[in-house]
Design a protein around this motif. Sequence first.
Motif: not given
Length: 356
Positions: A64-70
């Motif tokens: 979820q964190t990687q998706l929000e950063q992307a």
Amino acid sequence: MHRLSHIGTRSKSTLADKLRNAVGGADYGKSKQAMAAGSLTAKDENGEDFRELYVMPKRKLRGQTQLEQATGRAEVKTRSRFDLMDRLAERPPRSEEMDPEKHTWSDIWPAARTFASSVVPLPVRMGSRPNVEKRAPFKKEGNLELVKIPNFLHLTPVAVQQHCEAIKKFCTPYPPELLSDASITPSLLPISVQYSTYIHQGTNIRDIRSRVITMIVDVDYLKLSENAAEKLVRLAGNRYNQETGQLTIITDRCHTRKQNLDYAHYLLTVLYHEANKQEAWAELKERSDNLQVEFDGSTTKSKLEDLIEKAKSSGLKTDEKALAEFGEMWKTYRNTEETAEKTREYGRQMKKMLGI
């Protein structure tokens, strides 16, 4: 009826409202903030605080964190990279801060240790490259080849001189008479001990060959009687050198050098006392049992004495001292290897004795 009432009770709880809001698309974040602020309070039918059951963890998952950063909805936090150069930038190595005029190398490197590039102020390089003329060997920083091998940086001439001065008070000076005249050394020091120390590159600094002890003893200075000396030679066997009169004892059975040295002294002590022992059966020894052929009691001596007596009776001059000289030469001639020079000497002594 009890089951339906239980379901109806739980349906009025705050958790059920949260599930409805999640399905209906309500803003769950605002209600959560209100719950944290204390405006909303979850109570059960008995008026006690309701303990929430969080099916999902409060922290965000990595995906979820990687998706929000992307997608740009979360800020990407940059962390400082753990780098060796950054650490060196905070403080320079000790080798660069060192002042050779103010520091003593024996204080910095007092004993044997593994090579440290940050301490040694020398541009040391080690390693191999395909084209050495174009590219020099590797530097000392991070060079594992310098760490593998033993170094002798603690044995500089100044450090060795300091060690010698420190242990000098515990040592006895070497006799100056032995330095001026080496011929008197065997009489004062009849026992000599020899050993070797090996220094090599390897995983272990010890060498199995360094434990070997060689002890050389001059038998003439042991002050043995004739029978005791002969018995010692018989016990020693091939360890005794007939030409030099020296006894050589080599010990290598023990694991350490000191143990082998003690064992060599023990063997010498046992040989000395066994040689001086006088057994009852030793008195039965005959002339043929000697290690060497003796001139005294031989048929040659008896025949020569008869010949000298006949020469005296006939008026010929004979030299009685020549008989003793001939006996020494005869003993050497019979007990050593025959050579042309010894044969000629045998003839000269015979002519001298007979006055020819």
